[in-house]
Design a protein around this motif. Structure first.
Motif, short mmCIF file in Angstrom:
data_model
loop_
_atom_site.label_atom_id
_atom_site.label_comp_id
_atom_site.label_asym_id
_atom_site.label_seq_id
_atom_site.Cartn_x
_atom_site.Cartn_y
_atom_site.Cartn_z
N PHE A 134 -48.12 8.59 11.69
CA PHE A 134 -49.20 7.70 11.19
C PHE A 134 -49.59 7.58 12.72
O PHE A 134 -49.10 7.35 13.73
CB PHE A 134 -48.59 6.24 10.76
N LEU A 135 -51.04 7.59 12.74
CA LEU A 135 -51.79 7.22 14.01
C LEU A 135 -52.59 5.91 13.81
O LEU A 135 -53.26 5.70 12.84
CB LEU A 135 -52.80 8.24 13.94
N ILE A 136 -52.19 4.95 14.64
CA ILE A 136 -52.74 3.44 14.81
C ILE A 136 -53.81 3.61 15.95
O ILE A 136 -53.65 3.82 17.02
CB ILE A 136 -51.58 2.61 14.99
N ALA A 137 -54.98 3.21 15.52
CA ALA A 137 -56.30 3.42 16.53
C ALA A 137 -57.39 2.51 15.98
O ALA A 137 -57.66 2.26 14.86
CB ALA A 137 -56.88 5.02 16.73
N ASN A 138 -57.78 1.73 17.10
CA ASN A 138 -58.93 1.12 16.85
C ASN A 138 -60.35 2.12 16.82
O ASN A 138 -60.91 2.34 17.78
CB ASN A 138 -59.37 -0.19 17.79
N LEU A 139 -60.60 2.62 15.56
CA LEU A 139 -61.70 3.63 15.53
C LEU A 139 -63.09 3.28 16.06
O LEU A 139 -63.90 4.06 16.65
CB LEU A 139 -61.66 4.14 14.07
N GLN A 140 -63.50 1.84 15.76
CA GLN A 140 -64.59 1.49 15.95
C GLN A 140 -64.91 1.45 17.52
O GLN A 140 -65.92 1.83 18.15
CB GLN A 140 -65.09 0.17 15.24
N ASP B 31 -57.87 1.25 6.17
CA ASP B 31 -57.95 -0.25 6.99
C ASP B 31 -56.81 -1.27 7.31
O ASP B 31 -56.32 -1.52 6.17
CB ASP B 31 -59.13 -0.84 6.29
N CYS B 32 -56.58 -1.22 8.25
CA CYS B 32 -55.38 -2.06 8.74
C CYS B 32 -55.69 -3.62 7.92
O CYS B 32 -54.43 -4.35 7.70
CB CYS B 32 -55.44 -2.52 10.33
N LYS C 91 -56.18 -4.15 4.98
CA LYS C 91 -55.44 -4.21 3.79
C LYS C 91 -53.88 -4.17 3.89
O LYS C 91 -53.32 -4.18 2.80
CB LYS C 91 -55.79 -2.60 3.04
N ILE C 92 -53.26 -4.14 4.90
CA ILE C 92 -51.99 -4.02 5.31
C ILE C 92 -51.67 -5.56 5.91
O ILE C 92 -50.73 -6.24 5.39
CB ILE C 92 -51.44 -3.01 6.15
N VAL C 93 -52.04 -5.79 6.86
CA VAL C 93 -52.09 -7.35 7.41
C VAL C 93 -53.40 -7.59 8.02
O VAL C 93 -54.06 -7.13 8.81
CB VAL C 93 -51.15 -7.20 8.50
N ASN C 94 -53.87 -8.85 7.40
CA ASN C 94 -55.05 -9.56 7.74
C ASN C 94 -55.31 -9.95 9.10
O ASN C 94 -56.26 -9.98 9.48
CB ASN C 94 -55.46 -10.55 6.44
N SER C 95 -54.14 -10.51 9.50
CA SER C 95 -54.33 -10.98 11.00
C SER C 95 -52.86 -10.94 11.40
O SER C 95 -51.69 -11.21 11.00
CB SER C 95 -54.85 -12.25 10.83
N TYR C 96 -52.80 -10.90 13.00
CA TYR C 96 -51.61 -11.00 13.49
C TYR C 96 -51.22 -12.55 13.55
O TYR C 96 -49.92 -12.71 14.32
CB TYR C 96 -51.99 -10.58 14.98
N PHE C 97 -51.80 -13.43 13.15
CA PHE C 97 -51.49 -14.80 13.25
C PHE C 97 -50.93 -15.12 11.84
O PHE C 97 -51.02 -16.39 11.43
CB PHE C 97 -52.90 -15.63 13.57
N ILE C 98 -50.53 -14.34 10.99
CA ILE C 98 -49.97 -14.60 9.66
C ILE C 98 -48.62 -14.04 9.58
O ILE C 98 -48.04 -13.18 10.38
CB ILE C 98 -50.82 -14.35 8.64
N ARG C 99 -48.11 -14.17 8.49
CA ARG C 99 -46.77 -13.62 8.00
C ARG C 99 -45.59 -13.96 9.25
O ARG C 99 -45.48 -14.91 9.89
CB ARG C 99 -46.98 -12.15 7.46
N ASP C 100 -44.98 -12.76 9.52
CA ASP C 100 -43.83 -12.89 10.49
C ASP C 100 -44.46 -13.10 11.91
O ASP C 100 -43.74 -13.90 12.43
CB ASP C 100 -43.12 -11.45 10.62
N PHE C 101 -45.69 -12.66 12.22
CA PHE C 101 -46.14 -13.18 13.46
C PHE C 101 -46.40 -14.71 13.61
O PHE C 101 -46.16 -15.07 14.88
CB PHE C 101 -47.55 -12.44 13.63
N GLU C 102 -46.59 -15.30 12.66
CA GLU C 102 -46.80 -16.76 12.62
C GLU C 102 -45.63 -17.33 12.95
O GLU C 102 -45.52 -18.17 13.94
CB GLU C 102 -47.34 -17.26 11.11
#
Length: 376
Positions: free
Chosen positions: A63-69, A99-100, A102-113
């Protein structure tokens, strides 16, 4: 496939080893310079060997994680001959792009919250809470301020005369999430040409990024206030530049008093659209028209024979004329409804009209036009 353990290490440490699944995270994004390894263009270099290690250690899947834009499209991204650019191209051609969001909408939700809350709580010591409960220094201001931002319900207003990429990126994701929740965010800062030394280089990037995520950025000449107002109930005021502070000794006072907040709003003319503030705001109007040569957003200028679009990139300076009654969408937001304003060169001069017309009929004057009043 059952994953019993996760091994986190640098590319160097994976040399000579293999594993079932590899996650290769490039981490580069706005505010972070491209690492020499990722920006390498020489296929015979040691760096090329390291990149080869990074993508060949997986037995089954990588898996390659990258900010393509950022890596592929921004002017600060990868060189056109960078090896990583070729690797990304092969991943896109032979793999699947996800698209990330679709997996996690934000780093400020779920476990990261949960973890960000624990992090904020870890700051709460006797140092964080001063004796009088209202005066903070640069050492303890940000954790408490972030908590106020996260508890906002309607509106956040920030006065930061100077902005830097390094500090602003810490706010960008939180701002994006708050805006998605319907919270309005206004940022007052100095025009780019008034930002000092390195701040001038950062200001254009920060202002563009903030507007992209939905922050209303208002450029105000010669401003010096360092203030934040949250829901018109809590104010922060002092000597610290909120979106650019680095290492100087500063103080900020927290004022959870309605009368004090209202007085700051009055003194800063936040609720008023004076002629001066309008002209400051539209002094250099950035549009959504992209330069056909370098891709920068073009700005509007007024010449001897009328308005025209010009690329702000000093190495490009591409330009094109604007015809009568062309509608040029700009980055300026309507003060009434929040829709983007549209630049129009009409029979009585140039003006900015709300793109929400006819539902919203706000018009703003433009320098050199015959319209000298706000019409609603």
């Amino acid at each position: 496939m059952k994953i019993d353990r996760i091994h986190v290490a640098t590319v160097h440490r994976f040399q000579g080893g293999e594993t079932d699944i590899v996650i290769f995270d490039t981490v580069e994004s706005p505010g972070v310079k491209i690492a020499p390894m990722l920006g390498e263009v020489d296929k015979k270099s040691d760096t090329a060997c390291l990149l080869n290690v990074a993508i060949t250690r997986a037995k089954y899947k990588i898996f390659l994680i990258a900010n393509l834009q950022y890596l592929l499209e921004s002017k600060n991204g990868l060189h056109k001959n960078a090896l990583l650019r070729e690797i990304i191209r092969r991943f896109k051609n032979n793999g699947k792009v996800i698209d990330c969001k679709k997996i996690v909408n934000s780093y400020f939700i779920r476990d990261f919250e949960h973890w960000i809350t624990r992090l904020l709580n870890s700051f709460r010591s006797d140092v964080i809470e001063p004796p009088n409960g209202s005066l903070f220094t640069e050492k303890n201001f940000y954790p408490v301020f972030f908590e106020d931002l996260r508890n906002a319900k309607k509106e956040i207003i920030i006065f930061s005369p100077f902005v830097s990429v390094r500090r602003s990126v810490q706010f960008a994701e939180l701002f994006r999430i708050l805006i998605q929740k319907g919270i309005k965010i206004k940022l007052f800062t100095r025009p780019i040409k008034e930002q000092k030394s390195n701040f001038a280089l950062d200001a254009a990037k920060v202002i563009e990024q903030m507007r992209k995520i939905g922050v209303e950025v208002i450029e105000r000449k010669r401003m010096h206030q360092k203030i934040a107002i949250i829901d018109k109930k809590i104010a922060w005021e002092g000597s610290l530049n909120i979106l650019s502070h680095r290492d100087s000794h500063e103080q900020m006072r927290r004022l959870p008093y309605i009368k004090a907040v209202n007085e700051l709003i009055r003194l800063c003319e936040i609720d008023e659209l004076s002629t001066e503030s309008i002209h400051n705001k539209i002094e250099l109007v950035k549009t959504f028209e992209q330069c056909p040569k370098c891709g920068e957003y073009m700005i509007i200028k007024i010449g001897k024979y009328g308005p025209f679009l010009v690329c702000p990139n000093p190495h490009c300076s591409k330009r094109r004329s604007i015809k009568k009654w062309d509608r040029i969408k700009t980055h300026i937001l309507c003060p009434k409804c929040g829709h983007p304003m549209v630049f129009i060169w009409g029979s009585k001069g140039s003006f900015l009209g709300c793109s929400g017309y006819p539902k919203c009929k706000v018009m703003l004057p433009y320098a050199g036009s015959k319209i000298d009043k706000i019409k609603k």
